[in-house]
Design an enzyme around this catalytic site. Structure first.
Site, PDB file in Angstrom:
ATOM      1  N   SER A  50     -44.381   0.589 -36.759  1.00 60.96           N
ATOM      2  CA  SER A  50     -43.279   1.314 -36.530  1.00 60.96           C
ATOM      3  C   SER A  50     -43.090   2.232 -37.771  1.00 60.96           C
ATOM      4  O   SER A  50     -42.954   1.758 -38.846  1.00 60.96           O
ATOM      5  CB  SER A  50     -42.113   0.517 -36.050  1.00 60.96           C
ATOM      6  OG  SER A  50     -40.973   1.160 -35.799  1.00 60.96           O
TER       7      SER A  50
ATOM      8  N   TYR B 203     -36.424  -6.128 -37.580  1.00 66.41           N
ATOM      9  CA  TYR B 203     -37.739  -5.226 -37.284  1.00 66.41           C
ATOM     10  C   TYR B 203     -38.213  -4.559 -38.249  1.00 66.41           C
ATOM     11  O   TYR B 203     -39.574  -4.638 -38.364  1.00 66.41           O
ATOM     12  CB  TYR B 203     -36.765  -4.248 -36.142  1.00 66.41           C
ATOM     13  CG  TYR B 203     -37.809  -3.718 -35.570  1.00 66.41           C
ATOM     14  CD1 TYR B 203     -38.973  -4.248 -34.661  1.00 66.41           C
ATOM     15  CD2 TYR B 203     -38.415  -2.124 -35.520  1.00 66.41           C
ATOM     16  CE1 TYR B 203     -39.711  -3.640 -33.707  1.00 66.41           C
ATOM     17  CE2 TYR B 203     -39.224  -1.387 -34.961  1.00 66.41           C
ATOM     18  CZ  TYR B 203     -39.906  -2.160 -33.808  1.00 66.41           C
ATOM     19  OH  TYR B 203     -40.913  -1.489 -33.300  1.00 66.41           O
TER      20      TYR B 203
END
Length: 267
Positions: free
Chosen positions: A129, A142
């Site tokens: 990501s 995350y």
């Protein structure tokens, strides 16, 4: 023979888009899902796999090899989002996120590497990501789990290069998928010192996903990488400003970049 591709988390979102695109290009595609029997509209076979369970990973890999005799490409796509103030995020949810986003992909790579060594070829694509390049407020876990997978990939590439195996990272920005509905949100606690800011941040993050790019862009990027005999170490796919933020972090002083992030998130 067509290339055989295994995609973890292939029943929805980016994984599903990648699988459908590759099927149209003539690849033999297998996806995975924790509950494949519940999925009735898949364009490619789905195999039971839970990245938190190493036995299901080994079984799924063995099943694909039994069916097709090889695995040319693994797309480590299974992942889950998580949001919340670090102070108020339950430790069991933090561990679960790392189990899915980091330890799961590691287990998948460990399961497939022996077969790729036998083949003397193979490609592993880890879906990370753009959030993994910065510590983002209220997305610390995350960011950390995806950033760790980026570094694991950098190291493992060097360890397996002599076996003819290539490994790369693909870091997407915001895409219009169901990730927002599937991520764990730490609850907004009434009276919490984070209450007002976090509640606003949640709405902003969901809006970013809803207004994100078409997942077909990711599918095209994965196809192009598979076609490249010498893939790069890192790829970024997404809106220009999301990709440019990585460049800014690299060139700006730390506190200047931090100030830009805080202004962006209205902190």
């Amino acid at each position: 023979m067509s290339k055989v591709v295994l995609i973890t988390g292939g029943s929805s979102g980016i994984g599903k888009s990648i699988g459908e695109f590759l099927v149209q290009k003539g690849f033999t595609v297998y996806g995975t899902s924790r509950n494949p029997d519940r999925i009735t509209n898949s364009a490619f076979p789905l195999i039971a796999l839970d990245v938190r369970n190493s036995e299901t990973i080994k079984t799924a890999v063995a099943q694909v090899i039994a069916l097709s005799g090889k695995i040319d490409v693994v797309v480590n796509n299974a992942g889950v989002g998580i949001t919340g103030p670090l102070e108020e995020t339950p430790i069991e949810e933090i561990k679960n996120n790392f189990d899915i986003n980091l330890f799961g992909p590691i287990e998948v790579m460990k399961a497939i590497l022996p077969q790729m060594r036998i083949q003397k070829s193979g490609l592993i694509i880890n879906i990370t990501s753009i959030a993994g390049y910065s510590g983002l407020p209220y997305r610390s876990i995350y960011s950390a789990s995806k950033g760790a997978l980026e570094l694991i990939t950098e190291a493992l590439r060097m360890e397996v290069k002599s076996f003819g195996i290539e490994i790369t990272n693909v870091a997407p920005g915001d895409f219009a998928t169901n990730i927002a509905s599937g991520r764990f949100h730490s609850p907004v606690i009434k009276g919490s010192p984070y209450e007002s800011v976090y509640e606003t941040m949640l709405k902003t993050m969901d809006e970013h996903v809803d207004g994100g790019s078409n997942p077909v862009e990711m599918a095209q990027a994965i196809f192009d990488i598979i076609q490249n005999p010498k893939p790069k170490i890192h790829y970024k796919v997404g809106a220009f400003m999301q990709k440019f933020s990585i460049v800014l972090k690299r060139i700006l002083p730390d506190k200047v970049y931090e100030k830009i992030l805080m202004n962006h998130y209205k902190l």
